[in-house]
Design a protein around this motif. Structure first.
Motif, short mmCIF file in Angstrom:
data_model
loop_
_atom_site.label_atom_id
_atom_site.label_comp_id
_atom_site.label_asym_id
_atom_site.label_seq_id
_atom_site.Cartn_x
_atom_site.Cartn_y
_atom_site.Cartn_z
N MET A 57 4.74 -26.74 7.85
CA MET A 57 4.56 -26.62 6.40
C MET A 57 4.63 -25.15 5.99
N GLU A 58 5.43 -24.86 5.00
CA GLU A 58 5.45 -23.54 4.41
C GLU A 58 4.48 -23.51 3.24
N ILE A 59 3.82 -22.38 3.05
CA ILE A 59 2.89 -22.23 1.93
C ILE A 59 3.23 -20.97 1.15
N LEU A 60 2.94 -21.00 -0.13
CA LEU A 60 3.21 -19.86 -1.01
C LEU A 60 2.20 -19.88 -2.15
N ARG A 61 1.62 -18.72 -2.43
CA ARG A 61 0.79 -18.60 -3.62
C ARG A 61 1.14 -17.29 -4.32
N LYS A 62 1.43 -17.41 -5.60
CA LYS A 62 1.82 -16.26 -6.41
C LYS A 62 1.08 -16.32 -7.73
N ASP A 63 0.28 -15.27 -8.00
CA ASP A 63 -0.48 -15.19 -9.26
C ASP A 63 -1.33 -16.44 -9.49
N GLY A 64 -1.92 -16.95 -8.43
CA GLY A 64 -2.82 -18.09 -8.55
C GLY A 64 -2.17 -19.45 -8.49
N GLN A 65 -0.84 -19.51 -8.56
CA GLN A 65 -0.15 -20.80 -8.48
C GLN A 65 0.31 -21.04 -7.04
N HIS A 110 -3.62 -29.06 17.15
CA HIS A 110 -3.29 -27.68 17.46
C HIS A 110 -2.46 -27.13 16.31
N THR A 111 -2.95 -26.08 15.67
CA THR A 111 -2.26 -25.45 14.54
C THR A 111 -2.02 -23.99 14.83
N ARG A 112 -0.79 -23.57 14.62
CA ARG A 112 -0.43 -22.16 14.72
C ARG A 112 0.20 -21.74 13.40
N GLY A 113 0.17 -20.46 13.12
CA GLY A 113 0.78 -20.02 11.87
C GLY A 113 0.86 -18.52 11.75
N ARG A 114 1.61 -18.10 10.78
CA ARG A 114 1.74 -16.69 10.45
C ARG A 114 1.85 -16.58 8.93
N ILE A 115 0.96 -15.78 8.34
CA ILE A 115 0.89 -15.68 6.88
C ILE A 115 0.82 -14.22 6.47
N THR A 116 1.62 -13.85 5.48
CA THR A 116 1.52 -12.54 4.87
C THR A 116 0.61 -12.67 3.65
N ILE A 117 -0.37 -11.78 3.54
CA ILE A 117 -1.42 -11.90 2.53
C ILE A 117 -1.59 -10.58 1.79
N SER A 118 -1.79 -10.67 0.49
CA SER A 118 -2.13 -9.48 -0.29
C SER A 118 -3.61 -9.50 -0.64
N GLY A 119 -4.15 -8.35 -0.98
CA GLY A 119 -5.55 -8.28 -1.36
C GLY A 119 -5.87 -9.06 -2.61
N SER A 120 -4.85 -9.33 -3.44
CA SER A 120 -5.06 -10.08 -4.68
C SER A 120 -5.04 -11.59 -4.46
N GLY A 121 -4.71 -12.03 -3.24
CA GLY A 121 -4.70 -13.46 -2.95
C GLY A 121 -3.33 -14.08 -2.91
N ASP A 122 -2.28 -13.32 -3.21
CA ASP A 122 -0.93 -13.84 -3.03
C ASP A 122 -0.69 -14.02 -1.53
N CYS A 123 0.11 -15.01 -1.16
CA CYS A 123 0.40 -15.21 0.25
C CYS A 123 1.69 -15.98 0.43
N GLU A 124 2.24 -15.88 1.61
CA GLU A 124 3.45 -16.62 1.96
C GLU A 124 3.49 -16.76 3.47
N GLY A 125 3.74 -17.97 3.96
CA GLY A 125 3.75 -18.13 5.40
C GLY A 125 4.13 -19.53 5.82
N ARG A 126 3.95 -19.78 7.12
CA ARG A 126 4.34 -21.06 7.70
C ARG A 126 3.28 -21.48 8.70
N LEU A 127 2.94 -22.78 8.67
CA LEU A 127 1.97 -23.36 9.60
C LEU A 127 2.67 -24.40 10.46
N PHE A 128 2.44 -24.32 11.76
CA PHE A 128 3.04 -25.25 12.70
C PHE A 128 1.95 -26.17 13.22
#
Length: 283
Positions: free
Chosen positions: A131-139, A106-124
């Protein structure tokens, strides 16, 4: 319909739902692309996950009228879904909440996403940790909590050695770009791809009443294939927008819900002192 939407025709749940359910593979926690992973044989099927700190369900659809077409009644079911898909994915930024369940995870999460593919969020992931995830300028970066650092992978062995777990505890793990490409976790940051792949213009979409979500009336549109079902809840003024997509099929069940559109979102890379590059440590 543009080719971008119809080039990859798949059953409903082998598209968007499969991508999301791939998060349930324990091996994804280390940033590798292991979408076919299965839970460790040493672990019994998981019961319902405990409450996820910081995760608030984005509202449950409430029936208003079973036969009333709801917002954007000028569109047929297929036309409304097509328009909502196209307009939603072109928004510059949005917040997506998700809740995906398979037979054993069972996975839940909330992620903020931009149209360019940047994102930041947390998965439970319930007993497997957060786990927290982050993508900025492709990294891309991951920050697993202590529970996830100790969770066994499909071979029964944790993805990180004890020394690595101690090194990365509380810090961000830098994911090599080659590993992040096509990884199920970071596929969630590509909302356009996720929604496009879950949309099949050949299905028979039918309006199915008016429902209220978080105080807003939405039009409910459903479609089925031989083994799966997808349900769209659509609102928005003046242009249709996806508010919630529910999917069910052999892989599991779940939903993706957009809780906010067109929000200010300017993610920042972690401070240099909070980043660990395990690829250098392992070389």
């Amino acid at each position: 319909m543009p080719d971008a939407l119809s080039a990859r025709r798949k059953p409903i749940t082998t598209a968007a739902l499969t991508v999301a359910l791939a998060l349930l593979a324990v091996a994804c926690q280390n940033g590798s692309d292991d979408k076919g992973a299965t839970p460790s044989a040493s672990k019994p099927p998981a019961p319902s996950s405990p409450p996820a700190p910081g995760f608030t369900p984005p509202g449950t659809p409430e029936l208003v009228h079973a036969k009333m077409p709801g917002p954007h009644h000028e569109f047929s079911g297929p036309a409304l879904v097509e328009r909502a898909v196209m307009d939603s994915v072109n928004d510059p930024s949005f917040i997506v909440a998700m809740d995906m369940r398979s037979k054993s995870n069972h996975t839940r999460g909330r992620i903020t996403i931009s149209g360019s593919g940047d994102c930041e969020g947390r998965l439970f992931r319930g007993r497997d940790g957060t786990m927290e995830i982050l993508r900025k300028d492709g990294q891309a970066y991951l920050r697993p909590d202590e529970t996830m650092l100790r969770t066994p992978g499909k071979d029964g062995v944790p993805a990180y050695s004890q020394a690595e777990a101690a090194l990365v505890k509380g810090k961000w793990i830098k994911v090599p770009k080659a590993d992040a490409e096509g990884n199920a976790v970071f596929d969630l940051c590509d909302f356009k791809k996720l929604i496009h792949e879950g949309y099949d213009p050949d299905l028979r979409y039918e309006r199915a009443g008016t429902f209220k979500i978080r105080g807003t009336r939405t039009a409910r549109v459903t479609a089925k294939d031989s083994s799966s079902q997808v349900t769209y809840y659509i609102a928005g003024n003046p242009s249709p927008r996806l508010w919630r997509v529910e999917l069910s099929g052999p892989e599991g069940t779940g939903y993706l819900a957009v809780t906010d559109y067109h929000i200010p979102f300017f993610p920042q890379e972690p401070p240099a002192g909070q980043i660990v590059d395990l690829s250098q440590q392992r070389s």
